[in-house]
Scaffold this motif. Sequence first.
Motif, PDB file in Angstrom:
ATOM      1  N   TRP A   8      -4.936 -30.200  38.672  1.00  0.00           N
ATOM      2  CA  TRP A   8      -3.777 -30.128  37.792  1.00  0.00           C
ATOM      3  C   TRP A   8      -4.107 -29.278  36.564  1.00  0.00           C
ATOM      4  O   TRP A   8      -4.982 -29.620  35.775  1.00  0.00           O
ATOM      5  CB  TRP A   8      -3.359 -31.533  37.364  1.00  0.00           C
ATOM      6  N   PRO A   9      -3.392 -28.169  36.387  1.00  0.00           N
ATOM      7  CA  PRO A   9      -3.632 -27.306  35.222  1.00  0.00           C
ATOM      8  C   PRO A   9      -2.970 -27.841  33.961  1.00  0.00           C
ATOM      9  O   PRO A   9      -2.040 -28.653  34.028  1.00  0.00           O
ATOM     10  CB  PRO A   9      -2.996 -25.982  35.643  1.00  0.00           C
ATOM     11  N   SER A  10      -3.424 -27.351  32.828  1.00  0.00           N
ATOM     12  CA  SER A  10      -2.789 -27.692  31.558  1.00  0.00           C
ATOM     13  C   SER A  10      -1.399 -27.056  31.507  1.00  0.00           C
ATOM     14  O   SER A  10      -1.099 -26.115  32.251  1.00  0.00           O
ATOM     15  CB  SER A  10      -3.635 -27.169  30.391  1.00  0.00           C
ATOM     16  N   ALA A  11      -0.573 -27.538  30.606  1.00  0.00           N
ATOM     17  CA  ALA A  11       0.769 -26.959  30.434  1.00  0.00           C
ATOM     18  C   ALA A  11       0.670 -25.484  30.032  1.00  0.00           C
ATOM     19  O   ALA A  11       1.488 -24.668  30.471  1.00  0.00           O
ATOM     20  CB  ALA A  11       1.542 -27.753  29.384  1.00  0.00           C
ATOM     21  N   THR A  12      -0.330 -25.138  29.241  1.00  0.00           N
ATOM     22  CA  THR A  12      -0.527 -23.742  28.836  1.00  0.00           C
ATOM     23  C   THR A  12      -0.829 -22.871  30.042  1.00  0.00           C
ATOM     24  O   THR A  12      -0.276 -21.774  30.194  1.00  0.00           O
ATOM     25  CB  THR A  12      -1.672 -23.636  27.806  1.00  0.00           C
ATOM     26  N   THR A  13      -1.695 -23.347  30.926  1.00  0.00           N
ATOM     27  CA  THR A  13      -2.040 -22.595  32.139  1.00  0.00           C
ATOM     28  C   THR A  13      -0.831 -22.468  33.055  1.00  0.00           C
ATOM     29  O   THR A  13      -0.561 -21.396  33.599  1.00  0.00           O
ATOM     30  CB  THR A  13      -3.219 -23.270  32.874  1.00  0.00           C
ATOM     31  N   GLN A  14      -0.094 -23.544  33.221  1.00  0.00           N
ATOM     32  CA  GLN A  14       1.110 -23.498  34.056  1.00  0.00           C
ATOM     33  C   GLN A  14       2.077 -22.436  33.543  1.00  0.00           C
ATOM     34  O   GLN A  14       2.621 -21.654  34.328  1.00  0.00           O
ATOM     35  CB  GLN A  14       1.797 -24.874  34.089  1.00  0.00           C
ATOM     36  N   GLN A  15       2.285 -22.399  32.251  1.00  0.00           N
ATOM     37  CA  GLN A  15       3.200 -21.421  31.664  1.00  0.00           C
ATOM     38  C   GLN A  15       2.657 -20.006  31.823  1.00  0.00           C
ATOM     39  O   GLN A  15       3.412 -19.068  32.104  1.00  0.00           O
ATOM     40  CB  GLN A  15       3.459 -21.737  30.183  1.00  0.00           C
ATOM     41  N   GLN A  16       1.345 -19.839  31.684  1.00  0.00           N
ATOM     42  CA  GLN A  16       0.724 -18.517  31.868  1.00  0.00           C
ATOM     43  C   GLN A  16       0.942 -18.024  33.297  1.00  0.00           C
ATOM     44  O   GLN A  16       1.271 -16.858  33.511  1.00  0.00           O
ATOM     45  CB  GLN A  16      -0.772 -18.570  31.560  1.00  0.00           C
ATOM     46  N   TRP A  17       0.754 -18.904  34.269  1.00  0.00           N
ATOM     47  CA  TRP A  17       0.965 -18.512  35.670  1.00  0.00           C
ATOM     48  C   TRP A  17       2.406 -18.062  35.891  1.00  0.00           C
ATOM     49  O   TRP A  17       2.655 -17.060  36.539  1.00  0.00           O
ATOM     50  CB  TRP A  17       0.638 -19.659  36.609  1.00  0.00           C
ATOM     51  N   LEU A  18       3.340 -18.828  35.352  1.00  0.00           N
ATOM     52  CA  LEU A  18       4.754 -18.497  35.530  1.00  0.00           C
ATOM     53  C   LEU A  18       5.079 -17.151  34.891  1.00  0.00           C
ATOM     54  O   LEU A  18       5.679 -16.280  35.532  1.00  0.00           O
ATOM     55  CB  LEU A  18       5.635 -19.594  34.936  1.00  0.00           C
ATOM     56  N   SER A  19       4.670 -16.948  33.655  1.00  0.00           N
ATOM     57  CA  SER A  19       5.010 -15.694  32.975  1.00  0.00           C
ATOM     58  C   SER A  19       4.265 -14.500  33.575  1.00  0.00           C
ATOM     59  O   SER A  19       4.809 -13.398  33.621  1.00  0.00           O
ATOM     60  CB  SER A  19       4.761 -15.801  31.470  1.00  0.00           C
ATOM     61  N   SER A  20       3.051 -14.702  34.076  1.00  0.00           N
ATOM     62  CA  SER A  20       2.276 -13.596  34.657  1.00  0.00           C
ATOM     63  C   SER A  20       2.779 -13.175  36.036  1.00  0.00           C
ATOM     64  O   SER A  20       2.531 -12.054  36.459  1.00  0.00           O
ATOM     65  CB  SER A  20       0.802 -13.991  34.779  1.00  0.00           C
ATOM     66  N   THR A  21       3.467 -14.052  36.725  1.00  0.00           N
ATOM     67  CA  THR A  21       3.911 -13.744  38.092  1.00  0.00           C
ATOM     68  C   THR A  21       5.420 -13.566  38.208  1.00  0.00           C
ATOM     69  O   THR A  21       5.909 -13.139  39.252  1.00  0.00           O
ATOM     70  CB  THR A  21       3.472 -14.848  39.071  1.00  0.00           C
ATOM     71  N   ASP A  22       6.140 -13.857  37.154  1.00  0.00           N
ATOM     72  CA  ASP A  22       7.603 -13.822  37.181  1.00  0.00           C
ATOM     73  C   ASP A  22       8.161 -12.493  37.699  1.00  0.00           C
ATOM     74  O   ASP A  22       9.043 -12.479  38.562  1.00  0.00           O
ATOM     75  CB  ASP A  22       8.145 -14.127  35.784  1.00  0.00           C
ATOM     76  N   SER A  23       7.638 -11.375  37.208  1.00  0.00           N
ATOM     77  CA  SER A  23       8.178 -10.069  37.617  1.00  0.00           C
ATOM     78  C   SER A  23       7.880  -9.755  39.082  1.00  0.00           C
ATOM     79  O   SER A  23       8.570  -8.940  39.699  1.00  0.00           O
ATOM     80  CB  SER A  23       7.617  -8.959  36.721  1.00  0.00           C
ATOM     81  N   LEU A  24       6.879 -10.390  39.658  1.00  0.00           N
ATOM     82  CA  LEU A  24       6.565 -10.189  41.084  1.00  0.00           C
ATOM     83  C   LEU A  24       7.392 -11.120  41.975  1.00  0.00           C
ATOM     84  O   LEU A  24       7.740 -10.771  43.099  1.00  0.00           O
ATOM     85  CB  LEU A  24       5.070 -10.440  41.329  1.00  0.00           C
ATOM     86  N   ILE A  25       7.694 -12.297  41.479  1.00  0.00           N
ATOM     87  CA  ILE A  25       8.399 -13.313  42.260  1.00  0.00           C
ATOM     88  C   ILE A  25       9.910 -13.081  42.285  1.00  0.00           C
ATOM     89  O   ILE A  25      10.552 -13.244  43.317  1.00  0.00           O
ATOM     90  CB  ILE A  25       8.083 -14.726  41.714  1.00  0.00           C
ATOM     91  N   LYS A  26      10.493 -12.695  41.165  1.00  0.00           N
ATOM     92  CA  LYS A  26      11.960 -12.555  41.094  1.00  0.00           C
ATOM     93  C   LYS A  26      12.531 -11.650  42.180  1.00  0.00           C
ATOM     94  O   LYS A  26      13.544 -11.996  42.784  1.00  0.00           O
ATOM     95  CB  LYS A  26      12.384 -12.097  39.712  1.00  0.00           C
ATOM     96  N   PRO A  27      11.926 -10.477  42.483  1.00  0.00           N
ATOM     97  CA  PRO A  27      12.496  -9.620  43.520  1.00  0.00           C
ATOM     98  C   PRO A  27      12.489 -10.245  44.931  1.00  0.00           C
ATOM     99  O   PRO A  27      13.216  -9.786  45.803  1.00  0.00           O
ATOM    100  CB  PRO A  27      11.598  -8.376  43.498  1.00  0.00           C
ATOM    101  N   LEU A  28      11.697 -11.291  45.118  1.00  0.00           N
ATOM    102  CA  LEU A  28      11.642 -11.954  46.432  1.00  0.00           C
ATOM    103  C   LEU A  28      12.816 -12.905  46.625  1.00  0.00           C
ATOM    104  O   LEU A  28      13.045 -13.385  47.738  1.00  0.00           O
ATOM    105  CB  LEU A  28      10.325 -12.726  46.585  1.00  0.00           C
TER     106      LEU A  28
END
Length: 170
Positions: A8-28
Motif C-alpha cells: 500500500w503506497p502513501s497518499a503522496t505516492t498514489q497521487q504521483q502515480w496518477l498525475s504521472s500517468t494521466d496523459s498516457l491513460i486518458k487516450p485509452l
Amino acid sequence: MRLFFALWPSATTQQQWLSSTDSLIKPLGGKQVPANNLHLTLHFLGEIDGSRTSSLQRVVDNLQPQLIHLQFDKIECWRKADLACLRANQEPPALANLVNQLGKGLQQAGFSIEKRAFKAHVTLARRLQFCAEQLPVWPSLEWQADTLALVRSRLTPEGSVYTPVSEWQL
C-alpha cells in the motif's frame, strides 16, 4: 467481507502515480482508478468471514519481509482483463519472496490462494476503449514499498472502494 493483501503506497505516492500517468491513460478511454485505490495486490482472498481475520494477523506475524524497491517504467494494456496497468521491467527478489511467504502462510492457515502466476502491477484504468501493447513511462516511477496492508474491497454503484483495515511496516 472481501479482502486482499497488498503493498500500500502513501497518499503522496498514489497521487504521483496518477498525475504521472494521466496523459498516457486518458487516450485509452475507460474508467481511471481513483488515486486512493492505487495499490499492488499480493494475494486476493475474496469473501472472508470476519472471525477469520485473527488468522490473517498470525500469517503476517510469521513473515520475514524486506523493503521492496520497484521501478515502474511502462504501462501495459491487458486485453483479456480489459485494463491498463503500471509495470516494472524487473520484479525484485524481495517481492517474489514476500508473495511466496504470504502464499504459504495463507495456505497453512486454511485460506485459498489464486493458482495463476503472480505478475506485479498497479491497475490504472479498466474497461478500455483502446488498447496499446506497451507505453513507456519516462522518467520511470521509483517506489520503496514499505507497507503491507490487509485491504477491504467494497463494491458500490460508483465502483470499488478499497480501505486498508490493517497495516504492517516491512
